[in-house]
Design a protein around this motif. Structure first.
Motif, PDB file in Angstrom:
ATOM      1  N   ASN A  35     -40.658  36.003 -71.562  1.00  0.00           N
ATOM      2  CA  ASN A  35     -39.374  35.286 -72.120  1.00  0.00           C
ATOM      3  C   ASN A  35     -38.162  36.183 -71.425  1.00  0.00           C
ATOM      4  OD1 ASN A  35     -40.612  33.570 -73.774  1.00  0.00           O
ATOM      5  ND2 ASN A  35     -40.756  35.114 -75.637  1.00  0.00           N
ATOM      6  N   ALA A  36     -38.327  37.434 -70.989  1.00  0.00           N
ATOM      7  CA  ALA A  36     -37.172  38.010 -70.507  1.00  0.00           C
ATOM      8  C   ALA A  36     -36.745  37.440 -69.303  1.00  0.00           C
ATOM      9  CB  ALA A  36     -37.528  39.484 -70.291  1.00  0.00           C
ATOM     10  N   ILE A  37     -37.954  37.086 -68.708  1.00  0.00           N
ATOM     11  CA  ILE A  37     -37.461  36.383 -67.170  1.00  0.00           C
ATOM     12  C   ILE A  37     -37.011  34.946 -67.312  1.00  0.00           C
ATOM     13  CG2 ILE A  37     -38.564  35.313 -65.060  1.00  0.00           C
ATOM     14  CD1 ILE A  37     -40.222  37.773 -64.863  1.00  0.00           C
ATOM     15  N   LYS A  38     -37.234  34.282 -68.408  1.00  0.00           N
ATOM     16  CA  LYS A  38     -36.777  33.165 -68.599  1.00  0.00           C
ATOM     17  C   LYS A  38     -35.222  32.938 -68.955  1.00  0.00           C
ATOM     18  CE  LYS A  38     -41.139  30.406 -70.019  1.00  0.00           C
ATOM     19  NZ  LYS A  38     -41.609  29.807 -71.483  1.00  0.00           N
ATOM     20  N   ARG A  39     -34.948  34.328 -69.847  1.00  0.00           N
ATOM     21  CA  ARG A  39     -33.755  34.337 -70.445  1.00  0.00           C
ATOM     22  C   ARG A  39     -32.677  34.769 -69.189  1.00  0.00           C
ATOM     23  NH1 ARG A  39     -35.995  36.936 -74.824  1.00  0.00           N
ATOM     24  NH2 ARG A  39     -35.442  38.997 -73.720  1.00  0.00           N
ATOM     25  N   LYS A  40     -33.269  35.545 -68.232  1.00  0.00           N
ATOM     26  CA  LYS A  40     -32.349  36.070 -67.013  1.00  0.00           C
ATOM     27  C   LYS A  40     -32.279  35.540 -66.110  1.00  0.00           C
ATOM     28  CE  LYS A  40     -33.294  41.004 -68.676  1.00  0.00           C
ATOM     29  NZ  LYS A  40     -33.764  42.444 -68.385  1.00  0.00           N
ATOM     30  N   LEU A  41     -33.460  34.517 -65.608  1.00  0.00           N
ATOM     31  CA  LEU A  41     -33.291  34.036 -64.437  1.00  0.00           C
ATOM     32  C   LEU A  41     -32.346  32.950 -64.158  1.00  0.00           C
ATOM     33  CD1 LEU A  41     -34.989  34.163 -62.021  1.00  0.00           C
ATOM     34  CD2 LEU A  41     -36.582  32.289 -62.712  1.00  0.00           C
ATOM     35  N   GLY A  42     -31.395  33.289 -63.111  1.00  0.00           N
ATOM     36  CA  GLY A  42     -30.322  32.174 -62.740  1.00  0.00           C
ATOM     37  C   GLY A  42     -30.429  31.841 -61.303  1.00  0.00           C
ATOM     38  N   PHE A  43     -29.528  30.891 -60.911  1.00  0.00           N
ATOM     39  CA  PHE A  43     -29.576  30.492 -59.484  1.00  0.00           C
ATOM     40  C   PHE A  43     -28.194  30.400 -59.084  1.00  0.00           C
ATOM     41  CE2 PHE A  43     -33.518  29.300 -60.819  1.00  0.00           C
ATOM     42  CZ  PHE A  43     -34.674  29.446 -59.894  1.00  0.00           C
ATOM     43  N   TYR A  44     -27.669  31.315 -58.605  1.00  0.00           N
ATOM     44  CA  TYR A  44     -26.337  31.596 -58.216  1.00  0.00           C
ATOM     45  C   TYR A  44     -26.357  32.066 -56.658  1.00  0.00           C
ATOM     46  CZ  TYR A  44     -24.947  30.694 -62.762  1.00  0.00           C
ATOM     47  OH  TYR A  44     -24.886  30.044 -64.221  1.00  0.00           O
ATOM     48  N   LEU A  45     -25.504  31.309 -55.782  1.00  0.00           N
ATOM     49  CA  LEU A  45     -25.390  31.973 -54.206  1.00  0.00           C
ATOM     50  C   LEU A  45     -24.271  32.948 -54.600  1.00  0.00           C
ATOM     51  CD1 LEU A  45     -26.404  31.342 -51.665  1.00  0.00           C
ATOM     52  CD2 LEU A  45     -24.643  29.928 -51.112  1.00  0.00           C
TER      53      LEU A  45
END
Length: 365
Positions: free
Chosen positions: A351-361
């Motif tokens: 869940n921690a990765i699901k919450r934190k993971l983002g896709f920004y250049l």
């Protein structure tokens, strides 16, 4: 309510006098006008108009990825524009059927008046290819050696300038390579992935070795192919091995970008991966439609000319057939299916990765 002061009329707005007056039959200069030349001209003019629209969409997409930050809202817009490109490509591929209503003899009635004109000289199509990522070093030999020598100084300068700029492939590669959190203190996806792939490859080797329906020669070839596949898998976990295969053109994406794309595709149903997955899928489809375009064009040329050379001096059908497989851009996205595992073999994302993971250049550097 209207916002314009002066009235806007349909024909004036579309400049129909220029468009509908732009069909000048070359055959009429030397003999009776060839009836089918009108079709030939209009089809190619329509292609050029669609090329212009595709470039309009691609340039906007490149501008988005060439910024310091690409947000999810912008990615939504990018995917929408790329889907529009795909729809146009499908229409263009279907348009070849209109051209094929012309018989070979009808084409020959005006073909020799067109020398040395060739679709090879379409600057917009070359801009499209280069913008996507098909730069000179990735073209088939005839293309990269001969093309620039046939251009005017202005066109040559335009395309060479474009060659020096980042393509959509380059920018997407950099964007993918910066995906964070593939590994944390509590979760190492690649540890699970390697265990699963080692087991899968071992099972494949056992299946080949114990297959009594294969001849000795066939079994030897199957095991050779298995070894090649295993080397590709090994390269995923070894940067030096990956770079060695990349120099042999086995991969084009950077190591980091390929791993990120693979991670996205493995967990494509997760909401955070949805837009990146759609982007990868759209780029794959654009490359596929471009390959279909080349193939159908090659078949049409063979149908019209057989083995004759093209009006521009190329080897006609033979050259076009070579470009069908050689001039690919996002081939790594196609080959990625090699590395995909069934969902049952994948670990659940914490869940921690699901919450934190983002896709920004974060940076274009």
């Amino acid at each position: 309510m209207k916002k314009n002061i002066e009235p806007c009329y349909y024909g004036d707005y579309l400049q129909l006098d220029k468009i509908l007056g732009a069909q000048k039959l070359q055959s009429a200069k030397y003999s009776d006008a060839a009836h089918e030349e009108m079709l030939f001209i209009i089809v190619h003019q329509v292609y050029e108009l669609w090329f212009k629209q595709i470039l309009h969409e691609l340039n906007a997409t490149i501008d988005t990825f060439n910024q310091k930050v690409v947000k999810d809202q912008q990615l939504t817009q990018v995917v929408h524009r790329l889907q529009r490109v795909i729809t146009i490509q499908r229409l263009m591929n279907d348009q070849i059927a209109v051209m094929e209503t012309m018989t070979p003899q009808q084409f020959l009635s005006f073909r020799d008046y067109l020398v040395p004109a060739s679709g090879f000289q379409s600057i917009q199509f070359k801009r499209l290819e280069i913008s996507l990522g098909l730069k000179r070093e990735f073209r088939v030999d005839f293309d990269k050696q001969s093309f620039y020598s046939r251009l005017s100084d202005d066109d040559r300068a335009l395309l060479e300038g474009l060659e020096a700029k980042p393509s959509l492939f380059d920018l997407v590669d950099k964007w993918l390579s910066r995906m964070p959190l593939l590994k944390t203190d509590d979760f190492d996806f690649w540890h699970y992935y390697k265990q699963a792939t080692d087991e899968m490859l071992s099972d494949d080797h056992e299946t080949i070795s114990t297959n009594d329906t294969l001849s000795t020669t066939d079994k030897r070839q199957e095991l050779k192919d298995w070894q090649s596949t295993k080397e590709n898998f090994d390269a995923l976990f070894d940067h030096a091995k990956f770079e060695a295969l990349r120099k042999e053109d086995k991969f084009r994406l950077s190591h980091e970008a390929l791993l990120s794309a693979l991670f996205i595709k493995q967990y494509s149903e997760e909401p955070v991966f949805n837009l990146p997955f759609q982007l990868i899928t759209a780029l794959t489809e654009i490359d596929e439609q471009l390959t279909i375009w080349r193939y159908r064009h090659a078949m049409m040329v063979q149908r019209m000319l057989g083995t004759k050379i093209g009006t521009g001096g190329s080897s006609g059908h033979h050259y076009l057939k070579r470009t069908t497989e050689s001039n690919r851009i996002f081939l790594d996205f196609f080959n990625m299916a090699t590395f995909l595992l069934p969902k049952s073999a994948l670990p659940e994302l914490p869940n921690a990765i699901k919450r934190k993971l983002g896709f920004y250049l974060n940076s274009v550097n």
